[in-house]
Design an enzyme around this catalytic site. Structure first.
Site, PDB file in Angstrom:
ATOM      1  N   HIS A 187      -2.565 -18.825  16.757  1.00 52.81           N
ATOM      2  CA  HIS A 187      -2.839 -17.535  17.392  1.00 52.81           C
ATOM      3  C   HIS A 187      -3.753 -17.746  18.591  1.00 52.81           C
ATOM      4  O   HIS A 187      -4.938 -18.009  18.431  1.00 52.81           O
ATOM      5  CB  HIS A 187      -3.477 -16.581  16.380  1.00 52.81           C
ATOM      6  CG  HIS A 187      -2.590 -16.326  15.193  1.00 52.81           C
ATOM      7  ND1 HIS A 187      -2.532 -17.197  14.128  1.00 52.81           N
ATOM      8  CD2 HIS A 187      -1.718 -15.330  14.921  1.00 52.81           C
ATOM      9  CE1 HIS A 187      -1.650 -16.738  13.238  1.00 52.81           C
ATOM     10  NE2 HIS A 187      -1.142 -15.611  13.689  1.00 52.81           N
ATOM     11  N   HIS A 205      -0.656 -11.917  20.547  1.00 54.12           N
ATOM     12  CA  HIS A 205      -1.296 -12.143  19.251  1.00 54.12           C
ATOM     13  C   HIS A 205      -0.943 -13.521  18.685  1.00 54.12           C
ATOM     14  O   HIS A 205      -1.755 -14.146  18.011  1.00 54.12           O
ATOM     15  CB  HIS A 205      -0.853 -11.053  18.264  1.00 54.12           C
ATOM     16  CG  HIS A 205      -1.311 -11.281  16.851  1.00 54.12           C
ATOM     17  ND1 HIS A 205      -2.475 -10.759  16.357  1.00 54.12           N
ATOM     18  CD2 HIS A 205      -0.755 -11.992  15.833  1.00 54.12           C
ATOM     19  CE1 HIS A 205      -2.620 -11.134  15.093  1.00 54.12           C
ATOM     20  NE2 HIS A 205      -1.599 -11.878  14.749  1.00 54.12           N
ATOM     21  N   HIS A 223      -4.258   0.940 -18.527  1.00 57.18           N
ATOM     22  CA  HIS A 223      -5.544   0.267 -18.680  1.00 57.18           C
ATOM     23  C   HIS A 223      -5.464  -0.967 -19.573  1.00 57.18           C
ATOM     24  O   HIS A 223      -6.454  -1.664 -19.746  1.00 57.18           O
ATOM     25  CB  HIS A 223      -6.580   1.247 -19.242  1.00 57.18           C
ATOM     26  CG  HIS A 223      -7.050   2.267 -18.243  1.00 57.18           C
ATOM     27  ND1 HIS A 223      -6.179   3.049 -17.523  1.00 57.18           N
ATOM     28  CD2 HIS A 223      -8.296   2.625 -17.837  1.00 57.18           C
ATOM     29  CE1 HIS A 223      -6.871   3.846 -16.728  1.00 57.18           C
ATOM     30  NE2 HIS A 223      -8.150   3.610 -16.892  1.00 57.18           N
ATOM     31  N   GLU A 274     -13.366  -2.464  -7.138  1.00 53.43           N
ATOM     32  CA  GLU A 274     -13.203  -3.781  -7.752  1.00 53.43           C
ATOM     33  C   GLU A 274     -12.979  -4.862  -6.691  1.00 53.43           C
ATOM     34  O   GLU A 274     -13.467  -5.983  -6.814  1.00 53.43           O
ATOM     35  CB  GLU A 274     -12.018  -3.780  -8.727  1.00 53.43           C
ATOM     36  CG  GLU A 274     -12.136  -2.790  -9.877  1.00 53.43           C
ATOM     37  CD  GLU A 274     -11.732  -1.381  -9.486  1.00 53.43           C
ATOM     38  OE1 GLU A 274     -11.244  -1.170  -8.351  1.00 53.43           O
ATOM     39  OE2 GLU A 274     -11.908  -0.462 -10.319  1.00 53.43           O
TER      40      GLU A 274
END
Lengths: 670, 670
Positions: B35, B265, B476, B414
């Site tokens: 890149h 890019h 869960h 999380e």
């Protein structure tokens, strides 16, 4: 907030809302587990929504033009179960409410799609509902453009809590909805200031209004316990030209001694607390008792939409027979009759004019055959369109001024993309597929698991599926991701070896009605492996004999995807030494395992030594075939560590995934 | 933006920055991949940062009080490689630059932690760097509180692109940093308006300034090519009392014909384009040639911090010997000598006074022994503190007015939590552990994979590890998550059966210096399984004979965690029928597999039939022991689907994970 005055000012509303509250209290107490506080806090908002705004008919839960209601804060499941019961959904009996969270009941701890009518999606893992909802709202925009507002014209409402808004996926969802100006998406934020660990400010000080506004949403506020104020806010949100968020200021566990505390978030089971709360509500009925007048008021709400539905049914019936059949087809997830021939044509052409091609490019070839025929596909990519080869020219871009467009630039949002794909599919009428690099399975995992759990047939186009992507290095090289998807129940994992197999696995993926598919595709060019055209979809068997042994069969090489070519080369080398070698191509372990023992035995007979070849970890299901299925001696040629950054050919050499090493392994076993 | 006038106004700066640009162009061209555009666009910002602000000494890359520089937009790796080479990091030779993305080079496609000095973390999977950086900045705040500003007082700088900011994890990171007012965290946003698919507005219209401000950040702007303006903005950001974001308006692939395009890019490899760009830059030197005066100007920048470092070293040396030893210990990840005795004491007490206890509760008991001794632990939870049992009283809360606190309320984040844990550990001086429900491994996966790839010894406390969590239901209930973590290279997965094993696996997890651990813990109460105290850490062998057969050994039951109790019950039933049965507890497959064959053979001898028992999918490594390791006949008792919502005992019955079923399976095999 003064309960007595609310009750006095809006007595009828109060009784309707309290019916939700006491059902939640009673069901959680009976189960001795669950979440009481959220339904108690959001009962007023839900009551106003269902009474005055939500377009639905409890007698026709699958009405294709209903408003969608999504409880993103899924732990408050008793809110929706109470609403479904009260408004008269046939399957949501009082018995089910009494059996909340018990084996066999449709009233699971969190709302499970498919368990009960009226549950539009499975929620509980936070943030999923709001991100699903973006897909629902996109589906509505798209279908409205294609079918007209007489056939598709409805809102998507979401109740989201602080947990949903803290999860990163909510930002991705907010970004997508804002970008696409999904004006019929309305998020009701349960702004109660409480999480499990305590007050929200323990972990967050975000100004949610400003955050949504920053991504192009309109933002509204209301007192979440004042029905007039709630109604005003929802009415304003519906009039907005942009997606709307309504901050509903509420009190969790309203009216109980646990109000406004994290205790109130959980299961309130103390008998005295429940009795005291009933008294505060002025509710004089026993557990699970809903007075007849309140039940019939709720049932009137449940049938409020019947007339609109009948009118809609008439409009649908006025369409041409062809159009009606097409409408039925897309919602039934049926495939157009023309598809199989188109797939066969791709296969035939591939065999007639074989050429080296990356399987991601093969996938594009197949999509070019599929998309003009299967008008309900919507494709996309998480900012890797050119790399995932997911866009075909005919799709058009889904845009604010081109809602009929079928290609979505999701942005760098794998998780939001996957979750919105679930929503697109759950809405009905759309077959979503979208791509990213396979290593970024990790980012999309929570939504991919829910595709499997819900049984949503979305297609994940996962390109750059091994060290074969080369220089980008180990962060971008999946090694454990085939294993991850294969370990997930109800997930079909496909790893095609060439254009023919790619056409076959796309056909199989599209045939699924209740199972998501992961198609694992190479970045690097692959030599064609199928030299003979067959009308039959050989990949449907999961694995098959691609090239059999000449002479006595002493070795079986089993390979997938880009490594099938290596297996064929190894076979040539072994045969040259007089060692009879069979090559089995295994594009789908799940489908192979579903074959009868007799077929599997024909493909993998006892006797010969076996070498498994896959540029991933052995834990990806390989022991089944290398230690089980009548195996004797075996070896695995693949990865046991993360990859590295270098050109692909060099990596295959360094990690020993070569025909020469396969030959060596096989000979060592003999 | 007029290059000629920039060049004229700041000639020396221009040459320094262009040295970065041409090295990026040349290295990408040589590799024919990579890149180019990002280093070309951000060269000015990086130059000003390194020249005027970043506290570092290229001769002492591990200086504990250096500023941390994190390239979150990791695809622009040539930016940091160029900076490291130019400023004189010994290992970053020109040869390494020339071997960009080649086998064995330290210049991988994306920056890989551990490959080269000066790479603070592995980046490339977008959003990780900015989220790691939150952990770095928290570590600095915490260590400054504990050691004083003379020893720890530095900034954390991040370069992030649009991709980083679209990923949901960035919102989690922004939320955590804003909440904790991490004023020494400075994010430099490469605002170039381009992603791979095209312009940013194709997928996003978010006002990033407003978004950051909404979460409590200070926001600054600059022209990302004007060194004076960049300097002004960084100076202002350093003075801010809140975390700071600087929107750096830049042009990707500056000065080339691909400027401001998505082509820019990627890899710019066209020789003419490169020649033309050199001409625009006024750079008259050949590929990889840096004129001596520019190199020595850069090296002067690289040694600018030497004096400060020497002064710091003196301050460190002025500390007491004890304090110096402790400082060295925490950065070396050594454990205090007192720990083993404390762990043994927990084990002894557990055996002396056995009681039924969930293993998550056992974990809390162990943490109460660990935390007072291991002063460098920092604990936390993603809003499940009471459920994950991760908080001990002595830790104190990490707060804006209590930076010495060692417990973090991460919020419902999380992913951000796991990524920040990586940052806390990478900074050095901290041993992070934090908890969530095991099913939410999915949310944390991208960061958990990077823990393993980087070799960062964080500890994931994953509670509610099976259907044994009961009523919350399948969303869960992990079933595939043990398999997911076990399939990941360099990850230790522990599933202890009782308090004794929990103490042992915590000890093992803390002993790791280059491997993360996942500790899988039950919600439900478990009977103790270890009746005799041993000083030796039996779990260190991964698996061991917990109870041997009486009489002829005909059955071996192999189980982990909560299912060891079931295995012991099944053994009793089988022995009662005269069937000699051994029970093997297998708290860690990875450690068992690392034992010598002779040991494994003693534990799993050929002959007896085997039943594996784990409330997860068989794909979680079980075929190794049920088909391999000298296995003959075998069966697996576990899950083959998602779970359901019901009380835990009922679920174990319905899914057949019972002693009775184990007995039946064993007898069928005999």
């Amino acid at each position: 907030m003064d309960i007595a005055s609310l009750q006095a000012q809006h007595p009828e509303h109060w009784r309707l809302a309290c019916a939700i509250r006491v059902l939640a209290l009673d069901a959680v107490a009976a189960a001795n587990s669950g979440h009481s506080g959220m339904p108690m806090g959001m009962a007023d908002v839900a009551t106003v929504l269902f009474q005055n705004h939500l377009k639905f008919d409890a007698a026709a839960p699958d009405w294709e033009d209903r408003d969608r209601f999504i409880l993103s804060a899924g732990h408050g499941s008793m809110l929706i179960y109470a609403l479904l019961h009260l408004t008269g959904y046939e399957d949501m009996t009082l018995e089910q409410i009494k059996n909340f969270r018990q084996w066999g009941a449709i009233t699971a701890g969190h709302p499970e799609y498919g368990h009960a009518k009226g549950l539009e999606t499975t929620t509980g893992p936070l943030g999923q509902g709001i991100a699903n909802a973006v897909g629902f709202a996109m589906a509505e925009e798209h279908l409205r453009a294609r079918w007209g507002a007489k056939i598709q014209d409805h809102h998507t409402y979401v109740i989201a809590g602080d947990g949903c808004l803290m999860e990163g996926v909510s930002q991705e969802a907010i970004g997508i909805a804002g970008r696409h100006q999904l004006s019929k998406l309305i998020v009701l934020w349960d702004d109660n200031g409480i999480t499990i660990d305590g007050k929200v400010e323990l972990s967050d000080i975000t100004d949610q209004r400003a955050r949504f506004a920053a991504s192009g949403w309109d933002v509204f506020d209301c007192d979440g316990h004042d029905p007039a104020d709630i109604d005003r806010a929802i009415t304003a949100a519906k009039a907005s030209k942009r997606p709307a968020m309504i901050a509903c200021k509420t009190h969790i566990a309203l009216g109980s001694s646990a109000q406004d505390t994290s205790k109130g978030h959980g299961a309130l089971t103390d008998a005295q607390l429940i009795a005291d709360t009933r008294a505060v509500y002025g509710w004089e009925h026993g557990p699970f008792v809903i007075p007849a007048d309140i039940k019939s008021a709720w049932e009137a709400i449940g049938s409020r939409g019947a007339e609109a539905r009948a009118a809609w049914q008439e409009r649908l019936s006025a369409l041409s027979a062809t159009k009606q059949a097409e409408f039925a087809r897309i919602f039934a997830r049926d495939l157009p009759a023309r598809l199989p021939a188109a797939i066969r044509k791709v296969k035939k052409t591939a065999v007639d004019a074989p050429k080296k091609m990356a399987s991601r490019a093969a996938s594009e070839v197949v999509l070019k055959a599929i998309n003009p025929i299967v008008s309900d596909t919507m494709g996309g990519s998480a900012d890797l369109t050119g790399s995932n080869n997911t866009k075909t020219d005919d799709l058009g871009m889904f845009e604010t001024d081109n809602r009929g467009g079928r290609y979505v630039y999701w942005g760098i949002r794998e998780h939001g993309m996957a979750s919105a794909m679930n929503g697109l599919a759950l809405h009905g009428g759309i077959r979503p597929y979208s791509g990213t690099f396979m290593a970024f399975t990790d980012y999309a995992r929570p939504a991919m698991r829910l595709s499997a759990l819900m049984g949503v047939p979305v297609v994940y186009v996962m390109t750059h599926d091994s060290i074969g992507l080369g220089e980008d290095g180990p962060t971008h090289q999946p090694v454990e991701h085939l294993a991850i998807s294969r370990a997930t129940p109800n997930t079909l994992v496909f790893r095609p070896a060439d254009l023919v197999e790619t056409a076959e696995v796309w056909e199989l993926a599209l045939q699924q009605k209740t199972t998501p598919s992961v198609i694992s595709l190479s970045r690097q060019g692959l030599a064609p492996v199928r030299g003979t055209h067959t009308s039959k979809n050989l990949s449907a068997q999961g694995g098959y004999v691609l090239a059999d042994a000449e002479g006595k069969r002493r070795v079986i090489l089993i390979a997938t995807g880009s490594e099938v070519e290596i297996a064929l080369k190894a076979r040539e080398l072994l045969q040259a030494e007089g060692i009879g070698t069979r090559v089995v191509s295994l594009p789908s372990m799940e489908l192979f395992n579903a074959q009868p023992e007799s077929y599997r035995k024909r493909v993998l007979p006892a006797g010969p030594v076996r070498v498994g070849i896959e540029a991933g970890v052995r834990a990806g299901g390989w022991d089944q075939y290398l230690l089980g299925e009548r195996a004797r001696k075996s070896a695995f040629v693949g990865m046991s560590s993360f990859g590295a950054s270098a050109p692909a050919e060099r990596l295959y050499e360094e990690f020993g995934i070569t025909a020469e090493n396969v030959v060596e392994q096989a000979k060592t076993l003999l």
